[in-house]
Design an enzyme around this catalytic site. Structure first.
Site, PDB file in Angstrom:
ATOM      1  N   SER A   1      30.919  31.848  79.840  1.00 47.97           N
ATOM      2  CA  SER A   1      30.278  30.457  80.447  1.00 47.97           C
ATOM      3  C   SER A   1      31.468  30.365  80.971  1.00 47.97           C
ATOM      4  CB  SER A   1      29.540  29.300  80.119  1.00 47.97           C
ATOM      5  OG  SER A   1      29.547  28.644  81.118  1.00 47.97           O
ATOM      6  N   SER A   2      31.763  29.060  81.190  1.00 46.62           N
ATOM      7  CA  SER A   2      33.292  28.085  81.740  1.00 46.62           C
ATOM      8  C   SER A   2      32.943  27.046  81.174  1.00 46.62           C
ATOM      9  CB  SER A   2      33.955  27.925  82.778  1.00 46.62           C
ATOM     10  OG  SER A   2      32.443  26.851  83.775  1.00 46.62           O
ATOM     11  N   CYS A   3      31.850  26.255  80.478  1.00 44.60           N
ATOM     12  CA  CYS A   3      31.792  25.573  79.473  1.00 44.60           C
ATOM     13  C   CYS A   3      32.094  25.773  78.237  1.00 44.60           C
ATOM     14  CB  CYS A   3      30.566  24.824  79.761  1.00 44.60           C
ATOM     15  SG  CYS A   3      29.581  25.903  78.798  1.00 44.60           S
TER      16      CYS A   3
ATOM     17  N   TYR B   1      24.617  24.225  74.372  1.00 41.62           N
ATOM     18  CA  TYR B   1      25.232  25.026  75.157  1.00 41.62           C
ATOM     19  C   TYR B   1      26.195  26.372  74.499  1.00 41.62           C
ATOM     20  CZ  TYR B   1      24.926  28.179  79.279  1.00 41.62           C
ATOM     21  OH  TYR B   1      25.446  29.279  79.491  1.00 41.62           O
TER      22      TYR B   1
HETATM   23  O1  GFB Z   1      25.760  22.211  88.003  1.00 42.36           O
HETATM   24  P1  GFB Z   1      25.818  20.781  87.194  1.00 42.36           P
HETATM   25  O2  GFB Z   1      24.786  20.021  87.001  1.00 42.36           O
HETATM   26  O3  GFB Z   1      26.405  21.564  85.584  1.00 42.36           O
HETATM   27  O4  GFB Z   1      26.127  19.261  87.379  1.00 42.36           O
HETATM   28  P2  GFB Z   1      27.724  20.906  85.060  1.00 42.36           P
HETATM   29  C1  GFB Z   1      27.886  19.254  88.301  1.00 42.36           C
HETATM   30  C2  GFB Z   1      28.505  18.010  88.702  1.00 42.36           C
HETATM   31  O5  GFB Z   1      27.146  17.388  89.825  1.00 42.36           O
HETATM   32  C3  GFB Z   1      27.974  16.435  88.083  1.00 42.36           C
HETATM   33  C4  GFB Z   1      26.680  16.313  90.275  1.00 42.36           C
HETATM   34  O6  GFB Z   1      28.997  15.577  88.029  1.00 42.36           O
HETATM   35  C5  GFB Z   1      26.321  16.084  87.977  1.00 42.36           C
HETATM   36  O7  GFB Z   1      26.412  14.926  87.793  1.00 42.36           O
HETATM   37  N1  GFB Z   1      25.587  16.456  90.507  1.00 42.36           N
HETATM   38  C6  GFB Z   1      25.563  15.367  91.464  1.00 42.36           C
HETATM   39  C7  GFB Z   1      24.378  16.604  89.992  1.00 42.36           C
HETATM   40  N2  GFB Z   1      24.066  15.524  92.071  1.00 42.36           N
HETATM   41  C8  GFB Z   1      23.641  16.176  91.323  1.00 42.36           C
HETATM   42  C9  GFB Z   1      22.110  16.466  90.521  1.00 42.36           C
HETATM   43  O8  GFB Z   1      20.733  16.412  92.023  1.00 42.36           O
HETATM   44  N3  GFB Z   1      21.608  17.422  89.796  1.00 42.36           N
HETATM   45  C10 GFB Z   1      22.956  18.230  89.598  1.00 42.36           C
HETATM   46  N4  GFB Z   1      22.141  18.964  88.076  1.00 42.36           N
HETATM   47  N5  GFB Z   1      23.972  18.077  89.364  1.00 42.36           N
HETATM   48  C11 GFB Z   1      26.756  22.708  84.015  1.00 42.36           C
HETATM   49  C12 GFB Z   1      26.708  22.828  82.054  1.00 42.36           C
HETATM   50  O9  GFB Z   1      27.586  21.689  83.220  1.00 42.36           O
HETATM   51  O10 GFB Z   1      27.543  23.914  84.290  1.00 42.36           O
HETATM   52  C13 GFB Z   1      25.982  23.757  81.721  1.00 42.36           C
HETATM   53  O11 GFB Z   1      25.527  21.826  81.585  1.00 42.36           O
HETATM   54  C14 GFB Z   1      27.468  25.674  82.814  1.00 42.36           C
HETATM   55  O12 GFB Z   1      26.600  24.262  79.907  1.00 42.36           O
HETATM   56  C15 GFB Z   1      27.243  25.053  83.840  1.00 42.36           C
HETATM   57  O13 GFB Z   1      28.178  25.359  81.638  1.00 42.36           O
HETATM   58  C16 GFB Z   1      27.136  25.793  84.257  1.00 42.36           C
HETATM   59  O14 GFB Z   1      29.050  22.431  85.356  1.00 42.36           O
HETATM   60  O15 GFB Z   1      28.997  19.753  85.023  1.00 42.36           O
END
Ligand code: GFB
Length: 309
Positions: free
Chosen positions: A108-110, A137
């Site tokens: 994963s890119s994380c 993770y």
């Molecule tokens: O996709 P996401 O949950 O994961 O969130 P990450 C990306 C961005 O979207 C964050 C915003 O800045 C969130 O605050 N966001 C806005 C939202 N509205 C929403 C919403 O309704 N739901 C969600 N989920 N986010 C994950 C990692 O990080 O990415 C994992 O936690 C993994 O480990 C994955 O690497 C690919 O991109 O921040």
């Protein structure tokens, strides 16, 4: 890979695994080994080992993992580290013990540092601390990469590790608490339109940038690398293009045809400020992503509405 070779796709019901199966079937691979959770518990080493001994797969695509968005990662860290470490330990060790010819591990890119220079090159791996909201993770994925590299070094196993960017597409998780932002916003804007709600709440400030890739592009890259890449060094898979969450929310709003307002809930975390992969390595090998973001949003919106209708 011979079209008749036995290929085990671990996690074939998920976003990534189901895309791998679609791609392999499209390319004429007929001998796919697929087991759901009830048939094979990947958390149970003895069952996994017995399965490998009995079935002797020639190739393994390890797409089984516990995944989720920022809220799930931030609140269920123990489950994320335990389940991912256990699944990958069980599958990688069993693949080694039974002489699997080649294994592809999905990272994963994380795994890259939170404050990584952008775009993120493969050489930046392990150069700093990961983002706090998803460290458990990321730690599991980092261990998976190091495990594949160690088995390569000690035993010459052909175990490769690929680093996909943020993925989306059919069979994604659309649960608003545990999903990633892509499916969450498709669902939020669609339901707000259906119910004529005046506002849609989007988390964070909207400032973070993400690189979104359709999972069919990921599957095509994985099959390409199974045929052409035999190095233990990690390789990024992405589009090379990112977008702010604010602009992404506007794109989804427009595709869905929602006319209300967006409200930003800044009590929710932003996570990593930017996560853009440097994809020059895979591009130089001859692979490029082909589905642009606006096409991908339309396709996924159509898939979601057809499924929920
Ligand atoms: O996709 P996401 O949950 O994961 O969130 P990450 C990306 C961005 O979207 C964050 C915003 O800045 C969130 O605050 N966001 C806005 C939202 N509205 C929403 C919403 O309704 N739901 C969600 N989920 N986010 C994950 C990692 O990080 O990415 C994992 O936690 C993994 O480990 C994955 O690497 C690919 O991109 O921040």
């Amino acid at each position: 890979m011979d079209r008749n070779a036995k290929i085990f796709v671990a996690g074939h019901r998920g976003l990534v695994g189901s895309a791998l199966v679609r791609k392999l079937e499209l390319d004429g691979y007929k001998n796919l080994l697929l087991k759901n959770r009830a048939e094979l518990d990947l958390l149970d080493f003895h069952k996994v080992h017995h399965f490998f001994e009995k079935e002797k797969p020639e190739y393994v695509l390890l797409a089984a993992a516990k995944v989720g968005g920022i809220f799930a990662n931030n609140t269920l860290g123990a489950d994320f580290i335990y389940e991912n470490l256990t699944i990958q330990n069980n599958v990688v060790k069993s693949a080694h013990d039974t002489g699997v010819s080649k294994l592809l591990f999905l990272g994963s890119s994380c795994i890259y540092p939170r404050n990584c220079p952008q775009p993120m090159k493969e050489e930046y791996f392990l150069s700093g601390k990961p983002e706090p909201t998803n460290t458990p993770y990321a730690a599991a994925k980092i261990a998976g990469i190091l495990m594949c590299q160690a088995f390569h070094k000690q035993y010459n196993d052909n175990f490769i590790s690929v680093m996909p960017t943020n993925l989306y597409g059919p069979n994604d998780n659309f649960d608003l608490k545990t999903s990633h932002v892509f499916p969450a916003l498709i669902r939020k804007f669609y339901e707000a339109k259906l119910n004529s709600e005046p506002t849609v709440t989007v988390w964070g400030t909207g400032a973070p940038k993400r690189e979104f890739m359709h999972v069919d592009d990921l599957a095509s890259a994985c099959v390409f690398l199974m045929k052409s890449y035999d190095s233990p060094e990690i390789i990024n898979i992405g589009t090379g293009v990112d977008v702010s969450i604010k602009d992404f929310a506007e794109m989804v709003k427009e595709t869905v045809g929602y006319n209300g307002e967006i409200v930003w809930d800044t009590s929710k975390p932003d996570g990593t400020p930017q996560k853009l992969l440097d994809v020059s390595k895979i591009n130089a090998l001859g692979w490029n992503a082909s589905i642009d973001l606006s096409t991908g949003i339309k396709k996924t919106y159509e898939w979601y509405t057809a499924k929920t209708r």
